[in-house]
Enzyme design. Structure first.
Site, PDB file in Angstrom:
ATOM      1  N   LYS A  13       0.833  -1.206   0.000  1.00  0.00           N
ATOM      2  CA  LYS A  13       0.000   0.000   0.000  1.00  0.00           C
ATOM      3  C   LYS A  13       0.870   1.259   0.000  1.00  0.00           C
ATOM      4  CE  LYS A  13      -2.288  -0.999   3.800  1.00  0.00           C
ATOM      5  NZ  LYS A  13      -1.712  -2.283   4.227  1.00  0.00           N
ATOM      6  N   ARG A  88      -9.172   0.690   9.384  1.00  0.00           N
ATOM      7  CA  ARG A  88      -8.673  -0.641   9.719  1.00  0.00           C
ATOM      8  C   ARG A  88      -9.772  -1.513  10.321  1.00  0.00           C
ATOM      9  NH1 ARG A  88      -3.013   0.109   9.091  1.00  0.00           N
ATOM     10  NH2 ARG A  88      -1.788  -1.390  10.219  1.00  0.00           N
ATOM     11  N   ARG A 127      11.625  -6.091   4.262  1.00  0.00           N
ATOM     12  CA  ARG A 127      11.408  -4.665   3.980  1.00  0.00           C
ATOM     13  C   ARG A 127      12.451  -3.773   4.647  1.00  0.00           C
ATOM     14  NH1 ARG A 127       5.385  -2.509   4.613  1.00  0.00           N
ATOM     15  NH2 ARG A 127       5.585  -2.861   6.848  1.00  0.00           N
ATOM     16  N   ARG A 160      11.872  -1.645  10.101  1.00  0.00           N
ATOM     17  CA  ARG A 160      10.824  -1.257  11.058  1.00  0.00           C
ATOM     18  C   ARG A 160      10.775  -2.180  12.262  1.00  0.00           C
ATOM     19  NH1 ARG A 160       5.142   0.068   8.177  1.00  0.00           N
ATOM     20  NH2 ARG A 160       4.428  -1.062  10.006  1.00  0.00           N
ATOM     21  N   ARG A 171       0.007  -8.887  13.443  1.00  0.00           N
ATOM     22  CA  ARG A 171      -0.574  -7.905  12.519  1.00  0.00           C
ATOM     23  C   ARG A 171      -1.431  -8.599  11.469  1.00  0.00           C
ATOM     24  NH1 ARG A 171       4.706  -5.343  10.696  1.00  0.00           N
ATOM     25  NH2 ARG A 171       3.492  -3.973   9.342  1.00  0.00           N
TER      26      ARG A 171
HETATM   27  P1  AMP Z   1       1.092   0.405   9.252  1.00  0.00           P
HETATM   28  O1  AMP Z   1       2.306   1.255   8.978  1.00  0.00           O
HETATM   29  O2  AMP Z   1      -0.104   0.847   8.493  1.00  0.00           O
HETATM   30  O3  AMP Z   1       1.385  -1.057   9.075  1.00  0.00           O
HETATM   31  O4  AMP Z   1       0.729   0.620  10.798  1.00  0.00           O
HETATM   32  C1  AMP Z   1       1.643   0.301  11.826  1.00  0.00           C
HETATM   33  C2  AMP Z   1       0.900   0.168  13.137  1.00  0.00           C
HETATM   34  O5  AMP Z   1       0.270   1.412  13.453  1.00  0.00           O
HETATM   35  C3  AMP Z   1      -0.213  -0.864  13.128  1.00  0.00           C
HETATM   36  O6  AMP Z   1       0.255  -2.171  13.398  1.00  0.00           O
HETATM   37  C4  AMP Z   1      -1.104  -0.338  14.246  1.00  0.00           C
HETATM   38  O7  AMP Z   1      -0.559  -0.638  15.522  1.00  0.00           O
HETATM   39  C5  AMP Z   1      -0.999   1.172  14.048  1.00  0.00           C
HETATM   40  N1  AMP Z   1      -2.052   1.674  13.119  1.00  0.00           N
HETATM   41  C6  AMP Z   1      -1.871   2.212  11.896  1.00  0.00           C
HETATM   42  N2  AMP Z   1      -3.026   2.569  11.352  1.00  0.00           N
HETATM   43  C7  AMP Z   1      -3.984   2.240  12.247  1.00  0.00           C
HETATM   44  C8  AMP Z   1      -5.405   2.347  12.259  1.00  0.00           C
HETATM   45  N3  AMP Z   1      -6.095   2.848  11.222  1.00  0.00           N
HETATM   46  N4  AMP Z   1      -6.069   1.924  13.354  1.00  0.00           N
HETATM   47  C9  AMP Z   1      -5.422   1.417  14.417  1.00  0.00           C
HETATM   48  N5  AMP Z   1      -4.078   1.272  14.467  1.00  0.00           N
HETATM   49  C10 AMP Z   1      -3.352   1.680  13.391  1.00  0.00           C
END
Ligand code: AMP
Length: 312
Positions: A13, A88, A127, A160, A171
């Site tokens: 994404k 989410r 990554r 990360r 996740r």
């Molecule tokens: P991402 O970079 O999108 O994979 O997000 C990393 C982490 O941020 C996720 O594993 C969640 O802990 C938190 N996070 C990101 N976006 C959301 C969301 N829309 N709702 C809840 N937690 C989020």
């Protein structure tokens, strides 16, 4: 253009959002990036989110919705945006719908980046990103020329913290349980487009453009689900889905109630009342009275339900 990118962690994404941002000159809004920035800056909100992020769990809806509301108020989001990692779950999706409804700026599409499980694992564990210029790499499929160093700007590459196998497992489980239902949510709205997101970054980008170009040109119509059969209940109003054309697009709107048409019954003619002459009326009442007098009085039946209350 207002779009949501859907897909499991590691489906690409972020990578595709960056390309779309350059192409359409609209901001890439990633809740993950915003949360990581808040954490790096040591804000109270970032610190609150840290535990959930480290464990691969979702940060509370309250925090995330606050961040999104604030971000979409910025001027650059007025002409559109690409949402990545948000919504989410269903609550976030409904909140987004009502936010955009109030701004009179509905979503154009939700694009699902479809990737199988093995490819996801490889993408996530391999990554690496450059925190200086944002370039992204994968040590298995797209490695940098020098280990842990950005080809573009030479800055050290970053792995990360939540891209370790244990957190990745969490996740993916959270995605399955909470985010996957959004596929049906947007399909039912007629906004879902599924894209095969396995292969070269540029090839996937081209697939995205096939869907997005008609939207950008304003010629794409939403694929609305077929209307459910309208059940009519005799005499009761029936809800009928209505589609209104708005700026060349079709938008679903709340069902409106329209009354059922039932065949009218013919109205029976009532004969005019006959008025008796005064003498005849007097004779009738006299004969009724004498008939009542001549009948023996019937004893009133005792009602078993009635109980007489005794005095104390
Ligand atoms: P991402 O970079 O999108 O994979 O997000 C990393 C982490 O941020 C996720 O594993 C969640 O802990 C938190 N996070 C990101 N976006 C959301 C969301 N829309 N709702 C809840 N937690 C989020």
């Amino acid at each position: 253009m207002r779009i949501v990118l859907l897909g499991a962690p590691g489906s690409g994404k972020g990578t595709q959002a960056k390309l779309l941002m350059e192409k359409y000159r609209i901001p890439h809004v990633s809740t993950g990036d915003l949360l990581r920035a808040a954490l790096a800056a040591g804000t109270p909100l970032g610190l609150q989110a840290k535990a959930a992020m480290d464990a691969g769990q979702l940060v509370s809806d309250e925090i995330v919705l606050g961040i999104i509301r604030e971000r979409l108020r910025h001027n650059d989001a007025k002409k559109g945006f690409i949402l990545d990692g948000f919504p989410r779950n269903i609550i976030q999706a409904q909140a987004l719908d009502s936010m955009l409804h109030n701004l009179n700026q509905p979503l154009d599409a939700a694009l699902l980046l479809d990737v199988d499980f093995d490819a996801l694992m490889q993408r996530l564990t391999g990554r690496r990103t450059c925190e200086n210029c944002g370039a992204s790499y994968n040590i298995y499929t797209n490695p940098p020329r020098l280990d842990d160093q950005c080809d573009r700007c030479g800055a050290p590459l970053h792995h990360r913290a939540d891209d370790n196998e244990e957190t990745i497992g969490n996740r993916l489980r959270v995605y399955d349980a909470q985010t996957k239902p959004l596929i049906d949510f947007y399909r039912n709205q007629g906004r879902l487009e599924s894209i095969n997101a396995v292969g070269e970054v540029q090839a996937i980008f081209k697939r995205l453009l096939v869907v997005l170009e008609p939207i950008a040109k304003g010629v794409r119509k939403l694929k609305l689900p077929p209307p459910s059969p309208v059940k009519s209940v005799k005499g009761k109003p029936v809800a009928q889905p209505v589609v209104l054309p708005v700026k060349g697009k079709l938008l679903p709107v709340k069902p409106v109630m329209s009354p059922v048409k039932s065949p009218r019954k013919p109205i029976a003619k009532v004969p005019p009342k006959k008025t008796l002459p005064k003498k005849a009326v007097a004779a009738r009442t006299a004969s009724k009275k004498s008939a009542v007098k001549s009948q023996p009085r019937a004893k009133p039946a005792k009602s078993p339900a009635k109980k007489t209350r005794g005095r104390r």
